[in-house]
Design a protein around this motif. Sequence first.
Motif, PDB file in Angstrom:
ATOM      1  N   GLY A   1      41.374  41.102  35.412  1.00  0.00           N
ATOM      2  CA  GLY A   1      40.956  42.152  36.327  1.00  0.00           C
ATOM      3  C   GLY A   1      40.570  41.553  37.656  1.00  0.00           C
ATOM      4  N   HIS A   2      39.615  40.646  37.625  1.00  0.00           N
ATOM      5  CA  HIS A   2      39.275  39.937  38.868  1.00  0.00           C
ATOM      6  C   HIS A   2      40.528  39.252  39.406  1.00  0.00           C
ATOM      7  CE1 HIS A   2      37.056  37.821  41.861  1.00  0.00           C
ATOM      8  NE2 HIS A   2      37.319  36.636  41.339  1.00  0.00           N
ATOM      9  N   THR A   3      41.227  38.561  38.543  1.00  0.00           N
ATOM     10  CA  THR A   3      42.603  38.121  38.764  1.00  0.00           C
ATOM     11  C   THR A   3      43.364  38.389  37.473  1.00  0.00           C
ATOM     12  OG1 THR A   3      42.179  35.851  38.031  1.00  0.00           O
ATOM     13  CG2 THR A   3      41.909  36.301  40.393  1.00  0.00           C
ATOM     14  N   PRO A   4      44.699  38.347  37.505  1.00  0.00           N
ATOM     15  CA  PRO A   4      45.456  38.698  36.296  1.00  0.00           C
ATOM     16  C   PRO A   4      45.209  37.794  35.094  1.00  0.00           C
ATOM     17  CG  PRO A   4      46.848  38.929  38.222  1.00  0.00           C
ATOM     18  CD  PRO A   4      45.587  38.266  38.692  1.00  0.00           C
ATOM     19  N   GLY A   5      44.882  36.527  35.343  1.00  0.00           N
ATOM     20  CA  GLY A   5      44.627  35.621  34.228  1.00  0.00           C
ATOM     21  C   GLY A   5      43.223  35.069  34.224  1.00  0.00           C
TER      22      GLY A   5
END
Length: 294
Positions: A203-207
């Motif tokens: 969410g914050h980044t994809p991974g």
Amino acid sequence: MGGTRPGERQMAENEIAGNAKISKMIGDIEVTAFSDGILPSNVTCARGIDIGDVEKMTGLSRDETLWMPVNEYVLKMGETYALIDTGSAERMYPSLGLLVENLRKGGIDPAKIEYIFLTHLHPDHMHGLIDADGKMNFPNAEVLVHEKEANFWLDRDLTGNPKLDGNITHAERNTRPYRNKDQFRTVKDGEGFGGVNILCCPGHTPGHSAWIVSSGKDTAMMWGDIVHLQKVQMARPDVTVMYDLDGELAARSRARILDMCVSDGLSTLGAHLDFPGFFRVVRSGTGYDIELDN
């Protein structure tokens, strides 16, 4: 982001004076917190909440600088040293980039680090992989990151979206020296090294991922950027920040991780919690709070 002003580096050094090395044991693994400094932001970075409420919860006005701690953790596993996240080097703000210096002050030569566990590929977590000349700060380390994170940021063309393209360039530059020397490895959920295993919480980044540190009966979680605003997002896990690529998914991940910490009795190692970031999560009303975990 809030602007910088003269004296911020000295302010950061004063903020962590006397705290260059604070350790605790997770079973047989010694975990030591090191500060990279403090990151300037402001309450307007919050999303999904009235900014007036954020001002009340933080005690800061929207015209003041909100300082976020930037914490990293060294794990001593027998004779093996590992590091979770690498800070920002000196390529973000004057108040950041203290990690390598603080490691040395704490008696740890960066060349001793054999593994680097990255939570995600954002500048304040990965810039410290290299120095200003592009050379490896940790020449003997293998870098591990979740495959979903690597697949999103690395080996791709620019998109035309400035929010993504700047970081695509940073991720390539910071990781390339390690990749060129086969010192870079992508991992899936549950993989890692020596009782330290990754868990994707996107969410914050994809991974974006947490690293779970287990030894004996003890378990701690370094949760990366699950929480940026300690005084806001613990009580209101639904609140997101402007730095999230997918705010709704980040909020769901935060709720899942906070519940997991309570249900499983996990200690926390928080990247942006008050230094040194050693806490336990407890339920409080409709949200959560944290207590010191000494």
